[in-house]
Design a protein around this motif. Structure first.
Motif, short mmCIF file in Angstrom:
data_model
loop_
_atom_site.label_atom_id
_atom_site.label_comp_id
_atom_site.label_asym_id
_atom_site.label_seq_id
_atom_site.Cartn_x
_atom_site.Cartn_y
_atom_site.Cartn_z
N LYS A 1 37.01 49.58 133.76
CA LYS A 1 37.15 51.10 133.14
C LYS A 1 37.23 52.47 134.19
CE LYS A 1 40.55 49.70 129.37
NZ LYS A 1 40.79 50.57 127.89
N GLY A 2 35.84 52.29 133.89
CA GLY A 2 34.97 52.97 134.37
C GLY A 2 35.34 53.71 135.90
N TRP B 1 38.11 57.39 130.38
CA TRP B 1 37.17 57.24 130.14
C TRP B 1 37.53 56.52 128.47
CZ3 TRP B 1 33.48 55.90 126.52
CH2 TRP B 1 31.86 54.61 127.06
#
Length: 416
Positions: free
Chosen positions: A100-101, A333
């Motif tokens: 995700k980051g 995030w």
């Protein structure tokens, strides 16, 4: 460009008030719309309103019709809600937890380069491209407003961006690494969706993150109009923005990779990421305070990039951009760390944009009524401090994974 590229920043400030007010309202319902008509259609419709706003500024160059600019800003607010809610749902639901980051960082980098017209134009015409364009067209100008060619260039790019959004694949045709498709669930009824959105106002995590959401666009009015437009001439404003957005590319890429660092657990990354971001924020706004004490509203400065001492001023503006990238990336995030459920993430992103836009509307209005620059800086700073405190309450509760609690298997790990 600050002030929409105009000498008189009042009209663009009032347009931004209308924009963010409607954006705030639209954000609360955009999640349902995106899930019903799909992100492709929603983002194409939403992106077309950016072209309308650019056209209104082109018109203003000739007839000074403030009503058209403000009305176009209001329409853009509704369109932007569709664009950003669709973008947020894609960004936080497509990747697995481990990526995700990285996805957020890649998005923010593309968003600010303009190299990928199919995506970046839909979202913002690419901020770096959006700075090079007026910089090239206004390089020989030391005036306070930009020329017609600048707005025409934006208009063409935004129209192309709206059309190119139709090339986005539907979620059912997007696949994870293990071959499983990504599905964005449709809401059963409008009534059920309204109830779920209302519940967000009782969710302690959303309440704790609200200061962060509120602050995330609040500082734009100060940075763009009260620093860039108030202190520099037009070509220097464009040059500043070029580096502002370039630093966002660097900040988003590096910080996004850190938020996925495999040598740390996700709960540790939540806390360390917040700590690093907080240090940058505090150091930057201390520098901003020192800079702001050099001038006040009403001063006629018209600073040029070739003037002595400009390098330090540019550095401050670059770090403002770096801070923004880290702040926005962390906001996405932390929401993505709360769940992997696509329907919840769609609502979270709509709520995020609603609160963010309400804050921006207030901020632009504060600037539009002629509030002194120093109080505006202090308000921005205080909001950022409160956002750090609220976000910390959520960050300490971040779990290393949500797959077990949500009854979902990390298929990517199995496939490896």
């Amino acid at each position: 460009m600050g002030g929409g590229g105009q000498v008189d920043t009042e009209v663009s400030s009032n347009a931004n008030v209308a924009l963010y007010t409607l954006f705030s309202v639209g954000g609360l319902v955009a999640g349902g719309i995106v899930n019903i008509i799909g992100p492709r259609i929603a983002m194409a419709i939403g992106a077309s309103t950016y072209a309308l706003y650019a056209g209104s500024l082109l018109s203003y160059n000739h007839n000074q019709n403030k009503g058209f600019v403000i009305s176009a800003g209001a329409i853009l607010g509704l369109g932007a809600a569709l664009v950003w809610t669709g973008q947020g749902a894609i960004l936080t639901s497509y990747p697995s937890e481990r990526n995700k980051g990285k996805y957020i960082g890649i998005f923010w980098a593309i968003f600010n380069t303009g190299k990928d017209l199919a995506l970046a134009d839909v979202l913002r015409s690419g901020a770096v491209l959006g700075s090079i364009l007026p910089l090239a067209l206004n390089w020989s100008s030391t005036a306070g407003s930009v020329n017609d060619g600048t707005y025409i260039g934006f208009l063409v790019l935004m129209i192309f961006g709206s059309i190119s959004a139709l090339a986005l694949l539907p979620p059912s045709r997007v696949f994870h690494q293990d071959g499983h498709p990504v599905q964005v669930q449709k809401f059963p009824t409008w009534k059920a969706e309204t109830i779920e959105v209302a519940k967000l106002f009782l969710d302690w995590r959303m309440i704790a993150l609200s200061p962060m959401f509120l602050a995330s666009n609040w500082f734009y009015a100060y940075q763009f109009d009260d620093v860039n437009a108030a202190y520099f001439n037009v070509r220097t404003r464009a040059f500043n923005n070029l580096w502002y957005w370039f630093c966002q590319i660097i900040g988003a890429t590096v910080f996004g990779l850190f938020l996925d660092a495999a040598f740390l657990t996700r709960s540790m990354r939540a806390l360390y990421g917040l700590f690093i971001m907080s240090l940058f924020i505090m150091a930057t706004w201390i520098g901003g305070l020192a800079f702001q004490l050099k001038y006040a509203r009403g001063d006629k400065i018209n600073r040029d990039l070739f003037d002595s001492g400009y390098g330090g001023e540019l550095l401050l503006y670059m770090v403002y951009g770096l801070n923004d990238a880290m702040f926005q990336c962390y906001a996405y995030w932390i929401m993505g760390a709360l769940t992997n459920d696509t329907s919840k993430l769609s609502r979270y992103n709509g709520f995020y944009k609603a609160i963010q836009s309400a804050g921006a509307a207030i901020s632009w209005r504060i600037d539009a009524v002629g509030t002194a620059y120093l109080p505006q800086l202090l308000i921005c700073w205080v909001l950022l401090i409160f956002s750090i405190i609220g976000t910390f309450a959520v960050a300490i509760k971040v779990k290393d994974t949500n797959y077990d609690s949500e009854g979902v298997v990390d298929n990517e790990i199995i496939s490896i």
